[in-house]
Scaffold this motif. Structure first.
Motif, mmCIF file in Angstrom:
data_model
loop_
_atom_site.group_PDB
_atom_site.id
_atom_site.type_symbol
_atom_site.label_atom_id
_atom_site.label_comp_id
_atom_site.label_asym_id
_atom_site.label_seq_id
_atom_site.Cartn_x
_atom_site.Cartn_y
_atom_site.Cartn_z
ATOM 1 N N GLN A 27 0.872 -1.074 0.203
ATOM 2 C CA GLN A 27 0.199 -0.113 -0.039
ATOM 3 C C GLN A 27 1.041 1.355 -0.055
ATOM 4 O O GLN A 27 0.501 2.722 -0.361
ATOM 5 C CB GLN A 27 -0.863 -0.173 1.053
ATOM 6 N N LEU A 28 1.928 1.061 0.627
ATOM 7 C CA LEU A 28 3.271 1.932 0.632
ATOM 8 C C LEU A 28 3.951 2.053 0.021
ATOM 9 O O LEU A 28 4.660 3.441 -0.385
ATOM 10 C CB LEU A 28 3.440 1.830 2.152
ATOM 11 N N ALA A 29 4.132 1.574 -0.972
ATOM 12 C CA ALA A 29 4.641 1.487 -2.241
ATOM 13 C C ALA A 29 4.982 2.454 -2.859
ATOM 14 O O ALA A 29 3.977 2.981 -3.653
ATOM 15 C CB ALA A 29 4.815 0.221 -2.896
ATOM 16 N N GLY A 30 6.370 3.089 -3.223
ATOM 17 C CA GLY A 30 5.928 4.123 -4.011
ATOM 18 C C GLY A 30 5.539 5.320 -3.534
ATOM 19 O O GLY A 30 5.642 6.511 -3.737
ATOM 20 N N LEU A 31 4.928 5.755 -1.997
ATOM 21 C CA LEU A 31 4.408 6.489 -1.168
ATOM 22 C C LEU A 31 5.224 7.431 -0.754
ATOM 23 O O LEU A 31 5.668 8.466 0.591
ATOM 24 C CB LEU A 31 3.525 6.811 -0.104
#
Length: 392
Positions: free
Chosen positions: A9-13
């Motif tokens: 869910q937090l990949a790239g954030l």
């Protein structure tokens, strides 16, 4: 191997949002001349009197464990500060002390949200907000900020996004990256909307002391009619030029603080007592340091406007508060990251691509106002020349 869903869910954030800033820092570390206008750090070092306060507290033995709510000296100082500013009693039992605004917002959103909830927030937004919301399992729902409304979040636009899954409205006033300040009428309209739909208001007010040209700031907690559903996060990172000390707090209803306390204790079980002692002195001091920064940054926004507005199709949005101005590059490029990387390569000026702050800011750059006046003038000269080449 198996991993929790949150890692997807937090990949790239995380740091991916700061690709341009990291590229600039790498060049600076290699000794290359770069005018870095990417990060909203204060333009002065942490004042000696705050460092002395922290050192004195350490030497006095204030290096042991704390507690999950906060040191008594800091809770007392925060209560006094908010009581004086809001004109009504804000007791110590309405605060939780944490390491900075980022951690404070993480706590708040984890305490209020669960998987499947929706959190309404502005687009553009501060770069970490989407990750903070998704870390709680909730879904961010963006409301486009309109330049013709000076980028101020409107209750009518929020209303269109409310669903049965909506749990909270996350606001940021003064706003990063646009510098917009929500006024009392706008806050009242948002509060009434939250009340009508039984929603929480979460307000990031870290730039509250950094308003330009004497513009007034109104806290989301100012109206007592909505204080039972309003939670504020703030810190001394910007106002007192102390980002590395990581000292912030949450102020909200007594019940919220009581229910969120075990989560805070599970996360950290207390901040450093010597930093709490320093912060207590900071929050009770007159906001002289912040006012000086705000005046210098307003002047640099004016430098940008005078040098670049209307040049080669560029437009400058001057902020009402905070550490950033916006540069509209849409006549030259529809890809802000490509434009910013090209600007860095060709001129040595580093500015954040607007796309890092949400789809609504694609075609813009966010320019930090913390470089010296001389560097700001030089950056403008280089940006102007680059824009004119692009437009030719």
């Amino acid at each position: 191997m198996k991993y929790a869903a949150v890692t997807e869910q937090l990949a790239g954030l995380g740091s991916d949002k700061w690709t341009l800033s990291l590229a600039a820092r790498k060049r600076i570390d290699a000794g290359q001349p770069v005018i870095n206008l990417t990060i909203g750090e204060p333009d002065v070092p942490t004042p000696d009197w705050l460092i002395d306060a922290a050192c004195a507290a350490m030497q006095a033995g204030r290096t042991g464990y704390s507690n999950g709510r906060g040191e008594p000296s800091l809770l007392s100082a925060l209560s006094r500060r908010y009581t004086e500013r809001l004109g009504r009693e804000i007791g110590q039992n309405r605060f939780l002390c944490l390491p900075g605004t980022q951690t404070s917002l993480y706590l708040v959103l984890r305490a209020l949200c669960e998987p499947g909830c929706e959190v309404i927030l502005s687009d553009p937004m501060y770069a970490t907000y989407e990750g903070l919301i998704r870390a709680s399992g909730a879904i961010p729902v963006g409301v486009r900020l309109r330049p013709e409304m000076s980028f101020r979040l409107q209750a009518s636009d929020i209303a269109e996004k409310i669903t049965p899954a909506t749990r909270a409205i996350l606001i940021n006033t003064p706003h990063n990256p646009t510098g917009a300040i929500l006024g009392p009428a706008e806050l009242a309209a948002i509060g009434a909307l939250a009340q009508a739909h039984d929603l929480w208001i979460v307000s990031d007010e870290v730039y509250g002391d950094l308003t330009h040209a004497g513009r007034p700031f109104t806290s989301a907690l100012a109206d007592p009619a909505f204080e039972d559903r309003t939670v504020i996060a703030a810190s001394i990172s910007k106002s007192h030029a102390a980002p590395g000390f990581r000292s912030g707090w949450v102020v909200g209803p007594v019940e919220f603080c009581t229910r969120a306390l075990p989560l805070s204790e599970t996360m950290l079980f207390g901040s450093q007592p010597f930093i709490a002692d320093m912060t207590a002195q900071a929050v009770l001091a007159p906001p002289t340091l912040a006012q000086g920064m705000a005046a210098r940054m307003a002047n640099r926004a004016q430098i940008l406007f005078d040098a670049l507005d209307g040049v080669a199709g560029l437009n400058v949005h001057r902020p009402e508060a905070g550490m950033f101005a916006l540069l509209d590059i849409r006549t030259l490029s529809d890809n802000s990251l490509d434009f910013a990387l090209d600007l860095l390569d060709r001129t040595g000026v580093a500015a954040m691509p607007g796309a890092s702050f949400g789809p609504a800011l694609e075609g813009w750059l966010r320019i930090a106002l913390n470089a010296s006046d001389a560097d700001t003038h030089e950056a403008c000269r280089r940006i102007r020349a680059h824009a004119e080449r692009k437009a030719a």
